[in-house]
Design a protein around this motif. Structure first.
Motif, PDB file in Angstrom:
ATOM      1  N   UNK A  82      71.629  24.475 -61.822  1.00  0.00           N
ATOM      2  CA  UNK A  82      70.514  23.705 -62.119  1.00  0.00           C
ATOM      3  C   UNK A  82      69.210  24.419 -61.521  1.00  0.00           C
ATOM      4  N   UNK A  83      69.413  24.305 -60.057  1.00  0.00           N
ATOM      5  CA  UNK A  83      68.309  24.930 -59.305  1.00  0.00           C
ATOM      6  C   UNK A  83      67.982  26.544 -59.836  1.00  0.00           C
ATOM      7  N   UNK A  84      69.160  27.028 -60.182  1.00  0.00           N
ATOM      8  CA  UNK A  84      68.700  28.699 -60.531  1.00  0.00           C
ATOM      9  C   UNK A  84      68.183  28.588 -61.806  1.00  0.00           C
ATOM     10  N   UNK A  85      68.345  27.922 -62.785  1.00  0.00           N
ATOM     11  CA  UNK A  85      67.627  27.794 -64.051  1.00  0.00           C
ATOM     12  C   UNK A  85      66.368  27.316 -63.966  1.00  0.00           C
ATOM     13  N   UNK A  86      66.096  26.433 -62.897  1.00  0.00           N
ATOM     14  CA  UNK A  86      64.684  25.682 -62.993  1.00  0.00           C
ATOM     15  C   UNK A  86      63.662  26.704 -62.183  1.00  0.00           C
ATOM     16  N   UNK A  87      64.226  27.583 -61.417  1.00  0.00           N
ATOM     17  CA  UNK A  87      63.707  28.516 -60.729  1.00  0.00           C
ATOM     18  C   UNK A  87      63.422  29.398 -61.890  1.00  0.00           C
ATOM     19  N   UNK A  88      64.086  29.942 -62.625  1.00  0.00           N
ATOM     20  CA  UNK A  88      63.858  30.993 -63.690  1.00  0.00           C
ATOM     21  C   UNK A  88      62.797  30.222 -64.709  1.00  0.00           C
ATOM     22  N   UNK A  89      63.072  29.248 -64.922  1.00  0.00           N
ATOM     23  CA  UNK A  89      62.128  28.654 -66.086  1.00  0.00           C
ATOM     24  C   UNK A  89      60.748  28.631 -65.466  1.00  0.00           C
ATOM     25  N   UNK A  90      60.456  28.211 -64.360  1.00  0.00           N
ATOM     26  CA  UNK A  90      59.172  28.086 -63.627  1.00  0.00           C
ATOM     27  C   UNK A  90      58.536  29.575 -63.694  1.00  0.00           C
ATOM     28  N   UNK A  91      59.377  30.530 -63.431  1.00  0.00           N
ATOM     29  CA  UNK A  91      58.709  31.792 -63.416  1.00  0.00           C
ATOM     30  C   UNK A  91      58.344  32.470 -64.830  1.00  0.00           C
TER      31      UNK A  91
END
Length: 247
Positions: A82-91
């Motif tokens: 979840x945190x990995x996908x969220x960080x990628x999403x915001x980038x």
């Protein structure tokens, strides 16, 4: 940058010939130079535990290098999906803002826009926005997008296949290739003091929180740099006016 974009809106045709060849040359240069870093992504992704199919699917379907590196980097560091996908999403959100401007600049037919949207990334936006005519912007966008997409996916495949032969990817430092490319593209765009302040604070937040928070979370919190700097800048600009009113 804004001046270039505004001029392009009023010049629909270019001179052709030599000008077109120059755009193609520059676009291919960007596509090849950045596309080769897909090898580093393939190696890093495979080293983080993703399968060959998962690695290739990320490049085929996501196709935004910084977000891909952020995702696999967070997973490799032990972060949750979840945190990995969220960080990628915001980038990746920045690509939506590129798309808003490029839609006006390129003025592509409606049937083509959904396909073109997949190529809206840092490199295609930079090349397209640098052109003085709409014709040049379209050529730059297409050539950069096509060359980068093909080469990025090919080198991703080669990197994932060769990850086993390379061995310990951490020893090679290949995980730094993606951020290095991203910073090289970003640095020339930081032209104002506010932009440089946002970038500097984001770096401080990301690096400072890295040792104390789970993987992926520092990237999310680094996004707070923009509203903080904009708020401080607004307060600074409003202060003189307030003092004049009181006087």
């Amino acid at each position: 940058m804004r001046g270039v974009v505004d001029r392009t809106a009023f010049r629909d045709t270019g001179t052709g010939g030599k000008a077109d060849r120059a755009v193609v040359r520059d676009a291919l240069g960007v596509g090849v130079a950045v596309g080769l870093s897909g090898f580093a992504f393939g190696v890093t992704s495979a080293g983080s535990g993703l399968t060959l199919m998962q690695t290739c699917a990320l490049s085929l379907l996501v196709f935004t290098g910084a977000s891909q590196f952020a995702l696999v980097g967070a997973l490799a560091a032990g972060g949750s999906p979840f945190t990995a996908a969220a960080g990628a999403f915001f980038l990746g959100v920045r690509n939506a803002f590129y798309g808003l401007r490029l839609s006006q600049l390129l003025a592509l037919p409606r049937a083509v826009r959904p396909f073109a949207a997949h190529w809206v990334i840092d490199e295609t936006a930079a090349v397209a926005l640098a052109q003085p005519t709409r014709r040049g912007a379209r050529i730059g966008f297409v050539v950069t997008g096509l060359s980068l997409y093909v080469l990025w996916n090919l080198t991703t495949l080669l990197g994932a296949l060769g990850a086993g032969a390379i061995g310990d990817t951490d020893a090679w430092g290949l995980d730094a290739a993606g951020p290095a490319v991203f910073l090289a593209l970003l640095a020339p765009m930081l032209k104002t003091g506010t932009e440089r302040a946002v970038a500097g604070l984001a770096v401080l937040l990301g690096l400072g929180l890295l040792p104390v928070l789970p993987a992926g979370v520092p990237v999310l919190l680094a996004a707070l740099a923009a509203p903080v700097v904009l708020w401080a800048d607004g307060r600074r600009k409003g202060a003189p006016a307030s003092r004049e009113d009181e006087a």
